[in-house]
Design an enzyme around this catalytic site. Structure first.
Site, PDB file in Angstrom:
ATOM      1  N   ARG A 149      50.946  43.014  35.052  1.00 57.70           N
ATOM      2  CA  ARG A 149      50.493  44.237  33.684  1.00 57.70           C
ATOM      3  C   ARG A 149      51.890  45.146  33.987  1.00 57.70           C
ATOM      4  NH1 ARG A 149      44.712  46.355  32.608  1.00 57.70           N
ATOM      5  NH2 ARG A 149      43.967  44.335  33.361  1.00 57.70           N
ATOM      6  N   HIS A 155      37.290  40.736  43.246  1.00 53.19           N
ATOM      7  CA  HIS A 155      36.521  40.593  41.862  1.00 53.19           C
ATOM      8  C   HIS A 155      36.696  39.410  41.204  1.00 53.19           C
ATOM      9  CE1 HIS A 155      36.872  43.242  37.390  1.00 53.19           C
ATOM     10  NE2 HIS A 155      37.335  41.755  37.135  1.00 53.19           N
ATOM     11  N   LYS A 191      25.930  50.170  46.158  1.00 52.17           N
ATOM     12  CA  LYS A 191      25.889  49.627  47.323  1.00 52.17           C
ATOM     13  C   LYS A 191      27.297  48.982  47.264  1.00 52.17           C
ATOM     14  CE  LYS A 191      25.877  48.583  51.600  1.00 52.17           C
ATOM     15  NZ  LYS A 191      25.307  49.397  52.672  1.00 52.17           N
ATOM     16  N   LYS A 251      42.643  47.410  37.468  1.00 53.77           N
ATOM     17  CA  LYS A 251      43.861  45.878  37.503  1.00 53.77           C
ATOM     18  C   LYS A 251      45.145  46.354  37.197  1.00 53.77           C
ATOM     19  CE  LYS A 251      39.741  43.892  35.445  1.00 53.77           C
ATOM     20  NZ  LYS A 251      38.892  43.819  34.198  1.00 53.77           N
ATOM     21  N   GLY A 293      37.953  51.347  32.804  1.00 47.29           N
ATOM     22  CA  GLY A 293      39.697  51.811  33.020  1.00 47.29           C
ATOM     23  C   GLY A 293      39.767  51.957  34.661  1.00 47.29           C
ATOM     24  N   GLY A 294      38.815  51.799  35.593  1.00 40.69           N
ATOM     25  CA  GLY A 294      38.560  52.293  36.903  1.00 40.69           C
ATOM     26  C   GLY A 294      38.600  54.178  36.801  1.00 40.69           C
ATOM     27  N   VAL A 330      42.031  42.670  28.639  1.00 38.46           N
ATOM     28  CA  VAL A 330      43.923  42.742  28.814  1.00 38.46           C
ATOM     29  C   VAL A 330      44.230  41.576  29.622  1.00 38.46           C
ATOM     30  CG1 VAL A 330      45.290  43.437  30.307  1.00 38.46           C
ATOM     31  CG2 VAL A 330      43.658  45.044  29.359  1.00 38.46           C
ATOM     32  N   ARG A 384      33.989  42.756  24.835  1.00 41.81           N
ATOM     33  CA  ARG A 384      35.673  42.849  24.135  1.00 41.81           C
ATOM     34  C   ARG A 384      36.533  41.458  24.436  1.00 41.81           C
ATOM     35  NH1 ARG A 384      38.859  44.822  27.631  1.00 41.81           N
ATOM     36  NH2 ARG A 384      37.294  46.282  29.189  1.00 41.81           N
TER      37      ARG A 384
HETATM   38  P1  ADP Z   1      40.784  44.945  32.203  1.00 41.31           P
HETATM   39  O1  ADP Z   1      39.117  44.771  31.845  1.00 41.31           O
HETATM   40  O2  ADP Z   1      40.558  44.454  30.137  1.00 41.31           O
HETATM   41  O3  ADP Z   1      41.141  44.691  32.529  1.00 41.31           O
HETATM   42  P2  ADP Z   1      40.551  47.636  31.508  1.00 41.31           P
HETATM   43  O4  ADP Z   1      38.989  48.430  32.440  1.00 41.31           O
HETATM   44  O5  ADP Z   1      41.352  47.736  32.126  1.00 41.31           O
HETATM   45  O6  ADP Z   1      39.581  46.800  30.977  1.00 41.31           O
HETATM   46  O7  ADP Z   1      40.574  48.907  29.844  1.00 41.31           O
HETATM   47  C1  ADP Z   1      41.207  48.327  29.234  1.00 41.31           C
HETATM   48  C2  ADP Z   1      41.854  49.292  28.404  1.00 41.31           C
HETATM   49  O8  ADP Z   1      41.129  49.810  28.130  1.00 41.31           O
HETATM   50  C3  ADP Z   1      42.097  49.949  29.570  1.00 41.31           C
HETATM   51  O9  ADP Z   1      44.071  50.711  28.655  1.00 41.31           O
HETATM   52  C4  ADP Z   1      41.469  51.264  29.929  1.00 41.31           C
HETATM   53  O10 ADP Z   1      42.528  52.154  29.722  1.00 41.31           O
HETATM   54  C5  ADP Z   1      40.982  51.397  28.191  1.00 41.31           C
HETATM   55  N1  ADP Z   1      38.947  51.554  28.553  1.00 41.31           N
HETATM   56  C6  ADP Z   1      38.735  50.990  29.336  1.00 41.31           C
HETATM   57  N2  ADP Z   1      37.440  51.578  29.171  1.00 41.31           N
HETATM   58  C7  ADP Z   1      37.656  52.317  28.228  1.00 41.31           C
HETATM   59  C8  ADP Z   1      36.171  53.672  27.697  1.00 41.31           C
HETATM   60  N3  ADP Z   1      35.450  53.530  27.768  1.00 41.31           N
HETATM   61  N4  ADP Z   1      36.835  54.224  27.240  1.00 41.31           N
HETATM   62  C9  ADP Z   1      38.338  54.916  26.698  1.00 41.31           C
HETATM   63  N5  ADP Z   1      39.229  53.831  27.550  1.00 41.31           N
HETATM   64  C10 ADP Z   1      38.822  52.859  28.070  1.00 41.31           C
HETATM   65  P1  ADP Z   2      35.606  49.794  35.714  1.00 40.12           P
HETATM   66  O1  ADP Z   2      34.835  49.871  34.191  1.00 40.12           O
HETATM   67  O2  ADP Z   2      35.911  50.804  35.033  1.00 40.12           O
HETATM   68  O3  ADP Z   2      36.170  48.156  35.358  1.00 40.12           O
HETATM   69  P2  ADP Z   2      33.510  48.214  37.131  1.00 40.12           P
HETATM   70  O4  ADP Z   2      32.219  48.352  36.783  1.00 40.12           O
HETATM   71  O5  ADP Z   2      34.594  46.801  36.250  1.00 40.12           O
HETATM   72  O6  ADP Z   2      34.615  49.760  36.716  1.00 40.12           O
HETATM   73  O7  ADP Z   2      34.736  48.865  37.924  1.00 40.12           O
HETATM   74  C1  ADP Z   2      35.849  48.907  38.377  1.00 40.12           C
HETATM   75  C2  ADP Z   2      36.480  47.967  40.015  1.00 40.12           C
HETATM   76  O8  ADP Z   2      36.025  48.794  40.991  1.00 40.12           O
HETATM   77  C3  ADP Z   2      36.215  46.516  40.514  1.00 40.12           C
HETATM   78  O9  ADP Z   2      36.719  45.518  40.079  1.00 40.12           O
HETATM   79  C4  ADP Z   2      36.143  46.175  42.596  1.00 40.12           C
HETATM   80  O10 ADP Z   2      36.897  45.965  42.601  1.00 40.12           O
HETATM   81  C5  ADP Z   2      35.497  47.971  41.852  1.00 40.12           C
HETATM   82  N1  ADP Z   2      34.572  48.442  42.170  1.00 40.12           N
HETATM   83  C6  ADP Z   2      32.917  48.566  41.636  1.00 40.12           C
HETATM   84  N2  ADP Z   2      31.875  48.647  42.220  1.00 40.12           N
HETATM   85  C7  ADP Z   2      31.734  47.898  43.655  1.00 40.12           C
HETATM   86  C8  ADP Z   2      31.005  48.229  44.450  1.00 40.12           C
HETATM   87  N3  ADP Z   2      29.818  48.353  44.163  1.00 40.12           N
HETATM   88  N4  ADP Z   2      31.944  47.695  46.003  1.00 40.12           N
HETATM   89  C9  ADP Z   2      33.019  47.508  45.686  1.00 40.12           C
HETATM   90  N5  ADP Z   2      33.346  47.351  45.240  1.00 40.12           N
HETATM   91  C10 ADP Z   2      33.284  47.916  43.475  1.00 40.12           C
HETATM   92 MG    MG Z   3      35.355  46.941  35.143  1.00 40.40          MG
END
Ligand code: ADP
Ligand code: ADP
Ligand code: MG
Length: 447
Positions: A338, A208, A201, A237, A164-165, A295, A292
């Protein structure tokens, strides 16, 4: 196929799963917290069981109560949706120990792929390109800094358990590193109860791009093409589309094959997503796997005609994947916005409360996956996402026109929401040209 399943989630995804079940003749059991007794998923399911208080840890994260509700109602399987327990390997293990089918991969796969630094190591060994960085987790700040210097700034600090960023920091120069490392670590501890970190890096101006995959229990794996999820705010996202506006057939085949190899390397089962960063030289790197439903799965459904939730249920019940890769055809274009209860003018502050008036868009090619209705009170306890507006057009241009039209019809009164903000994205010239990357919102909207 199952006769009855329990849905361990709430909101629009719970409603989405109930809809798929009803079309398949499967009975559903909803679970809910004390503040959710009037929620739509509770009203729509065949049965509903209260599993605890408003706090997630007392209800939607309460494994014992969810398992008990499953046993008591005689449900054969649990669909975890996204968030909550969906990537919790302990919960998946508990299900199988209680002879309940967890609709998702085995707990060992969640263990490997749910941990982002471990997943990168596995992918590297399998020959999938990864972003350069620390090998596995690195928990000492001095060591992390040493790695950052070796791979050169800018770098990204990320939580192994992140989602979730959250738990992510971009570090542009050396002097900011230690502070960022400490704050990301404490954010990760608070959000995930796990502060294991890694460094990689920072890829400049990437897109993405993620691939939806489906894998049955017998080693058959296919991909359903890509989604472009570059429109993000704080690494979360906001708007997603399929296909990607700049994807070529060659690159799709190449990335799709990498996604399939990634899934095969871990013996993956059920639906999953491989997330990549695509740089401006056309090189791509594995970022993480989400084990899983996601969204943004509807945009894939719209352009492939494949119901991903139904596929999850079929795979979990032991059916073979009869679809072959060559049967998957990408047709037309789909966009998802969203819809969040938040105020873009006040730093996107969440805005729970009562929906006093609601008018939802309709007409050809418009789909709304939501959990709200007029008079519904959005509780303050959970995510601010209240629904997703999805459109389908014959091409990207038509999809954009349709989304503008649909956002224009959408009226939600009583709470702040991001409909106007989404409309501005749809009207942005760079967006319409397909000329954007993950820095889009910061660049276009922070003036
Ligand atoms: P997607 O890649 O499906 O867009 P998101 O990263 O936006 O997934 O997460 C989907 C939902 O799950 C969001 O509501 C986010 O807050 C929640 N979420 C994602 N990862 C986790 C986590 N590790 N723990 C708790 N909530 C999470
Ligand atoms: P989450 O589990 O919260 O979804 P991600 O690892 O998928 O985390 O990273 C979330 C977002 O952060 C990516 O969609 C991208 O926009 C940015 N991001 C992650 N890693 C990198 C990277 N190494 N360089 C640039 N942007 C990144
Ligand atoms: Mg991700």
């Amino acid at each position: 196929m199952f006769n009855k399943i329990l849905i361990a989630n709430r909101g629009e995804i719970a409603v989405r799963i109930i809809r798929a079940c009803r079309e398949m003749g499967i009975e559903t059991v909803a679970v809910y917290s004390e503040v959710d007794k009037n929620a739509l998923h509770v009203q729509m399911a065949d049965e509903a069981v209260c599993i605890g208080g408003a706090k997630s840890k007392d209800s939607y994260l309460n494994m014992q109560n969810i398992i008990s509700a499953t046993v008591l109602t005689g449900a054969q399987a649990i669909h975890p949706g996204f968030g909550f327990l969906s990537e919790n390997s302990k919960f998946a293990r508990m299900c199988s120990e209680c002879n309940i089918v967890f609709i998702g991969p085995d707990s060992s796969i969640i263990d490997n792929m749910g941990n982002k630094s471990k997943a990168k190591e596995i992918m590297d060994k399998a020959g999938v390109p990864i972003v350069k960085g620390s090998e596995g987790a690195v928990n000492e700040e001095d060591e992390a800094l040493k790695i950052a210097k070796a791979i050169k700034f800018p770098v990204m600090i990320k939580a192994s358990a992140g989602g979730g960023g959250r738990g992510i920091r971009i570090v542009k120069e050396e002097k900011e590193f230690i502070d960022s490392f400490r704050s990301a670590k404490s954010e990760a501890k608070a959000a995930f109860g796990d502060d294991s970190m890694y460094v990689e890096k920072f890829i400049e101006n990437p897109r993405h791009i993620e691939f939806q995959i489906l894998a049955d229990n017998y080693g058959n794996v296919i991909h359903l093409g890509e989604r472009d999820c570059s429109i993000q705010r704080r690494n979360q996202k906001v708007l997603e589309e399929a296909p990607c506006a700049v994807m070529s057939k060659e690159l799709r085949d190449k990335m799709g094959n990498a996604a399939i190899n990634a899934a095969k390397a871990v013996g993956y089962k059920n639906a999953g997503t491989i997330e990549f960063l695509l740089d401006n030289h056309g090189d791509f790197y594995f970022m993480e796997m989400n084990t899983r439903i996601q969204v943004e799965h509807p945009v894939t459904e719209m352009v492939t005609g494949i119901d991903v939730i139904k596929m999850q249920l079929m795979i979990a019940s032991g059916e073979h994947l009869t679809l072959k890769q060559e049967d998957v055809k990408i047709k037309g274009h789909s966009i998802e916005c969203r819809i969040n209860a938040e105020n873009p003018k006040k730093g996107f502050a969440p805005c729970p409360g009562e929906i006093k008036y609601l008018y939802v868009p309709g007409g050809p090619g418009v789909r709304l996956d939501s959990a709200v209705y007029q008079g519904y009170v959005i509780p303050p306890n959970y995510d601010s996402m209240i629904g997703k507006l999805i459109v389908y057009g014959k091409d990207r241009k038509e999809a954009i026109m349709k989304m503008r039209r649909a956002l224009g019809e959408f009226i939600i009164e009583g709470i702040d929401n991001n409909i106007d903000f989404q409309y501005e994205i749809l009207n942005n010239q760079s967006f319409c040209l397909g000329d954007f990357n993950t820095g889009f919102i910061e660049k276009e909207f922070s003036k």
